[in-house]
Design a protein around this motif. Structure first.
Motif, PDB file in Angstrom:
ATOM      1  N   GLN A 208     -10.049  28.529 -15.411  1.00 39.77           N
ATOM      2  CA  GLN A 208      -9.903  27.098 -15.697  1.00 39.77           C
ATOM      3  C   GLN A 208     -11.237  26.502 -16.140  1.00 39.77           C
ATOM      4  OE1 GLN A 208      -6.735  26.414 -15.803  1.00 39.77           O
ATOM      5  NE2 GLN A 208      -6.484  28.457 -14.895  1.00 39.77           N
ATOM      6  N   LEU A 209     -12.330  27.016 -15.612  1.00 42.46           N
ATOM      7  CA  LEU A 209     -13.640  26.582 -16.093  1.00 42.46           C
ATOM      8  C   LEU A 209     -13.847  26.989 -17.544  1.00 42.46           C
ATOM      9  CD1 LEU A 209     -15.934  27.362 -13.009  1.00 42.46           C
ATOM     10  CD2 LEU A 209     -15.185  25.106 -13.817  1.00 42.46           C
ATOM     11  N   ASP A 210     -13.301  28.152 -17.927  1.00 43.59           N
ATOM     12  CA  ASP A 210     -13.343  28.543 -19.338  1.00 43.59           C
ATOM     13  C   ASP A 210     -12.628  27.502 -20.203  1.00 43.59           C
ATOM     14  OD1 ASP A 210     -14.719  30.900 -18.834  1.00 43.59           O
ATOM     15  OD2 ASP A 210     -12.910  32.116 -18.684  1.00 43.59           O
ATOM     16  N   VAL A 211     -11.455  27.086 -19.736  1.00 42.82           N
ATOM     17  CA  VAL A 211     -10.670  26.093 -20.477  1.00 42.82           C
ATOM     18  C   VAL A 211     -11.429  24.771 -20.571  1.00 42.82           C
ATOM     19  CG1 VAL A 211      -8.535  24.745 -20.507  1.00 42.82           C
ATOM     20  CG2 VAL A 211      -8.481  27.144 -19.797  1.00 42.82           C
ATOM     21  N   LEU A 212     -11.891  24.286 -19.416  1.00 37.03           N
ATOM     22  CA  LEU A 212     -12.565  22.986 -19.376  1.00 37.03           C
ATOM     23  C   LEU A 212     -13.909  23.036 -20.098  1.00 37.03           C
ATOM     24  CD1 LEU A 212     -11.723  22.199 -15.662  1.00 37.03           C
ATOM     25  CD2 LEU A 212     -10.888  20.918 -17.632  1.00 37.03           C
ATOM     26  N   GLY A 213     -14.635  24.142 -19.938  1.00 35.65           N
ATOM     27  CA  GLY A 213     -15.914  24.279 -20.623  1.00 35.65           C
ATOM     28  C   GLY A 213     -15.768  24.291 -22.124  1.00 35.65           C
ATOM     29  N   THR A 214     -14.670  24.882 -22.610  1.00 34.69           N
ATOM     30  CA  THR A 214     -14.400  24.887 -24.048  1.00 34.69           C
ATOM     31  C   THR A 214     -14.045  23.485 -24.540  1.00 34.69           C
ATOM     32  OG1 THR A 214     -13.636  27.179 -23.975  1.00 34.69           O
ATOM     33  CG2 THR A 214     -12.940  25.854 -25.859  1.00 34.69           C
ATOM     34  N   MET A 215     -13.182  22.798 -23.794  1.00 35.53           N
ATOM     35  CA  MET A 215     -12.770  21.456 -24.190  1.00 35.53           C
ATOM     36  C   MET A 215     -13.946  20.487 -24.240  1.00 35.53           C
ATOM     37  SD  MET A 215      -9.211  20.841 -22.150  1.00 35.53           S
ATOM     38  CE  MET A 215      -7.701  21.649 -22.660  1.00 35.53           C
ATOM     39  N   CYS A 216     -14.849  20.613 -23.281  1.00 40.18           N
ATOM     40  CA  CYS A 216     -15.961  19.662 -23.164  1.00 40.18           C
ATOM     41  C   CYS A 216     -17.233  20.155 -23.835  1.00 40.18           C
ATOM     42  CB  CYS A 216     -16.238  19.372 -21.689  1.00 40.18           C
ATOM     43  SG  CYS A 216     -14.844  18.609 -20.835  1.00 40.18           S
ATOM     44  N   GLY A 217     -17.152  21.316 -24.482  1.00 45.12           N
ATOM     45  CA  GLY A 217     -18.317  21.842 -25.182  1.00 45.12           C
ATOM     46  C   GLY A 217     -19.431  22.314 -24.265  1.00 45.12           C
ATOM     47  N   ALA A 258     -20.488  17.247 -16.825  1.00 47.39           N
ATOM     48  CA  ALA A 258     -21.394  16.227 -17.368  1.00 47.39           C
ATOM     49  C   ALA A 258     -22.674  16.816 -17.949  1.00 47.39           C
ATOM     50  CB  ALA A 258     -21.744  15.208 -16.284  1.00 47.39           C
ATOM     51  N   SER A 259     -22.989  18.079 -17.619  1.00 44.60           N
ATOM     52  CA  SER A 259     -24.217  18.686 -18.148  1.00 44.60           C
ATOM     53  C   SER A 259     -24.071  20.199 -18.204  1.00 44.60           C
ATOM     54  CB  SER A 259     -25.425  18.315 -17.287  1.00 44.60           C
ATOM     55  OG  SER A 259     -25.414  19.025 -16.060  1.00 44.60           O
ATOM     56  N   ASP A 260     -24.747  20.819 -19.173  1.00 42.89           N
ATOM     57  CA  ASP A 260     -24.708  22.274 -19.303  1.00 42.89           C
ATOM     58  C   ASP A 260     -25.303  22.960 -18.084  1.00 42.89           C
ATOM     59  OD1 ASP A 260     -23.607  21.901 -21.775  1.00 42.89           O
ATOM     60  OD2 ASP A 260     -25.389  22.471 -22.923  1.00 42.89           O
ATOM     61  N   ALA A 261     -26.411  22.439 -17.565  1.00 46.58           N
ATOM     62  CA  ALA A 261     -27.088  23.073 -16.436  1.00 46.58           C
ATOM     63  C   ALA A 261     -26.195  23.092 -15.202  1.00 46.58           C
ATOM     64  CB  ALA A 261     -28.397  22.341 -16.137  1.00 46.58           C
ATOM     65  N   ARG A 262     -25.575  21.958 -14.912  1.00 41.82           N
ATOM     66  CA  ARG A 262     -24.702  21.903 -13.730  1.00 41.82           C
ATOM     67  C   ARG A 262     -23.456  22.745 -13.939  1.00 41.82           C
ATOM     68  NH1 ARG A 262     -24.092  22.458  -8.731  1.00 41.82           N
ATOM     69  NH2 ARG A 262     -22.578  21.101  -7.688  1.00 41.82           N
ATOM     70  N   PHE A 263     -22.928  22.762 -15.152  1.00 44.68           N
ATOM     71  CA  PHE A 263     -21.757  23.591 -15.440  1.00 44.68           C
ATOM     72  C   PHE A 263     -22.084  25.058 -15.179  1.00 44.68           C
ATOM     73  CE2 PHE A 263     -19.137  26.249 -18.145  1.00 44.68           C
ATOM     74  CZ  PHE A 263     -17.859  25.780 -17.871  1.00 44.68           C
ATOM     75  N   ASP A 264     -23.241  25.508 -15.660  1.00 43.04           N
ATOM     76  CA  ASP A 264     -23.619  26.906 -15.459  1.00 43.04           C
ATOM     77  C   ASP A 264     -23.743  27.236 -13.977  1.00 43.04           C
ATOM     78  OD1 ASP A 264     -23.634  27.136 -18.172  1.00 43.04           O
ATOM     79  OD2 ASP A 264     -25.761  27.650 -18.368  1.00 43.04           O
ATOM     80  N   HIS A 298     -25.701  34.258 -19.440  1.00 42.68           N
ATOM     81  CA  HIS A 298     -27.157  34.177 -19.523  1.00 42.68           C
ATOM     82  C   HIS A 298     -27.644  34.578 -20.918  1.00 42.68           C
ATOM     83  CE1 HIS A 298     -27.709  33.105 -15.428  1.00 42.68           C
ATOM     84  NE2 HIS A 298     -27.411  34.289 -14.904  1.00 42.68           N
ATOM     85  N   ILE A 299     -27.028  35.615 -21.496  1.00 46.30           N
ATOM     86  CA  ILE A 299     -27.428  36.071 -22.835  1.00 46.30           C
ATOM     87  C   ILE A 299     -27.165  34.980 -23.864  1.00 46.30           C
ATOM     88  CG2 ILE A 299     -26.858  37.697 -24.689  1.00 46.30           C
ATOM     89  CD1 ILE A 299     -26.342  39.791 -22.485  1.00 46.30           C
ATOM     90  N   CYS A 300     -25.997  34.342 -23.776  1.00 44.94           N
ATOM     91  CA  CYS A 300     -25.673  33.273 -24.723  1.00 44.94           C
ATOM     92  C   CYS A 300     -26.619  32.085 -24.583  1.00 44.94           C
ATOM     93  CB  CYS A 300     -24.229  32.823 -24.522  1.00 44.94           C
ATOM     94  SG  CYS A 300     -22.978  34.017 -25.046  1.00 44.94           S
ATOM     95  N   ARG A 301     -27.151  31.893 -23.386  1.00 47.38           N
ATOM     96  CA  ARG A 301     -28.120  30.812 -23.157  1.00 47.38           C
ATOM     97  C   ARG A 301     -29.562  31.280 -23.438  1.00 47.38           C
ATOM     98  NH1 ARG A 301     -24.893  26.294 -22.884  1.00 47.38           N
ATOM     99  NH2 ARG A 301     -23.668  26.167 -20.966  1.00 47.38           N
TER     100      ARG A 301
END
Length: 337
Positions: A208-217, A258-264, A298-301
């Motif tokens: 579900q995080l994959d889904v939400l992360g994709t939707m929210c960029g 709300a943020s990439d860092a917190r999402f990760d 981590h590689i993608c980041r």
């Protein structure tokens, strides 16, 4: 004093038995009229739940659970009438707390016929799980929780995909929290059952995080194509140009999106928890896949050192390498360039 206490006990038991008999007669009468026009399921539920409360007061957990199971059976037997029994489907609360059956005024809403179908399903399942926890039937707890997620998820045809993913995530994490509160001896066979269940619920939460992360960029471009997740094959169709974060009431999830860092942080922690429970249940290959996906993030980041730290323990130092080992070794080589 003993005589007085015995007399009070006997009178209490007689009163409960009389009340049980009256409710039983009323329930049988209402059940016999089930197919007649105007029959009201919510009123039937309220009456039958009173009987369940009496059984629970006497700690007759099986008898109390049987009342809710029978109510669920009636609900499932008459799907064509369900829309008439409830005000609307009404999915509006993604932050799940299944054992908190007092989170909303569910009973009052049932008595007034104003409860939504969504809230009703959550409440009914919550009551069943509460009784199963009392009886320490934990394997059945996770089975019924999964049935709720599958069944209610299948009914969310007209619900926002973001809400559906957020609710599924929150519910999976809530089930894991329930399981983590269970105290069992290490040699209990249920320990492994719960470890497997927690790993699977966490893996579902991660999807579900994959889904939400994709939707929210929030997920890096191309991550899903390289990870073990294959559910989202059409990212552009899933991504929302302006995701409505107001749909999400789970504070952890709202903060993560709300943020990439917190999402990760939330994403990696979920994967690490799943990894640990896969290892506890003896599913080392699943744990390796989950760890590989952490490394891929981590590689993608371009966090090369973090990726190497995750990958290095996964690759055998000696012996033949299988396909997955070779893939992980290739990832490590990319990080070390």
């Amino acid at each position: 004093w003993n005589a007085l206490f015995l007399a009070i006990r006997d009178q209490t038991v007689q009163g409960l038995e009389a009340r049980t008999s009256v409710l039983g007669d009323e329930i049988r009468r209402m059940d016999a009229n089930r197919m007649l026009p105007g029959w009201n399921y919510c009123k039937f539920f309220v009456t039958k739940e009173r009987l369940a409360d009496l059984y629970a007061a006497l700690e007759l957990w099986d008898a109390a659970l049987a009342q809710y199971d029978e109510l669920e059976a009636v609900y499932e037997q008459l799907p064509q009438a369900q829309s008439a029994w409830f005000s609307e489907f009404g999915a509006c609360d993604d932050f799940t707390d299944l054992l908190n059956v007092h989170k909303k005024p569910y009973r009052q809403q049932l008595a007034r016929n104003t409860i939504t179908q969504f809230d009703f399903c959550v409440y009914l399942c919550g009551q069943q799980l509460r009784l199963l926890v009392e009886m320490k039937r934990y394997a059945e707890v996770v089975q019924r929780a999964q049935r709720l997620i599958d069944g209610l998820g299948a009914k969310m045809h007209d619900v926002s995909p973001m809400f559906r993913a957020a609710w599924t995530y929150s519910t999976c994490m809530n089930v894991v929290e329930i399981c983590e509160g269970v105290q069992l001896a290490q040699d209990d066979a249920t320990v492994r059952v719960l470890a497997v269940a927690k790993a699977e619920f966490l893996a579902s939460a991660r999807r579900q995080l994959d889904v939400l992360g994709t939707m929210c960029g929030r997920l890096p471009a191309g991550y899903l194509k390289q990870s073990s997740t294959r559910e989202l094959t059409q990212e552009p169709e899933s991504k929302a140009s302006e995701p409505d974060l107001e749909l999400i009431s789970n504070p952890v999830l709202a903060e993560a999106l709300a943020s990439d860092a917190r999402f990760d942080q939330v994403y990696v922690r979920t994967c690490e928890q799943a990894t640990q429970y896969y290892l506890d249940s003896g599913r080392k290959r699943f744990a390796q896949v989950m760890q590989g996906d952490i490394a891929q993030l981590h590689i993608c980041r371009e966090r090369w050192a973090n990726a190497i730290r995750v990958l290095r323990p996964l690759i055998p130092a000696t012996g033949d390498l299988n396909v997955m080992d070779v893939h992980l070794a290739e990832q490590q080589a990319v990080c070390e360039r």
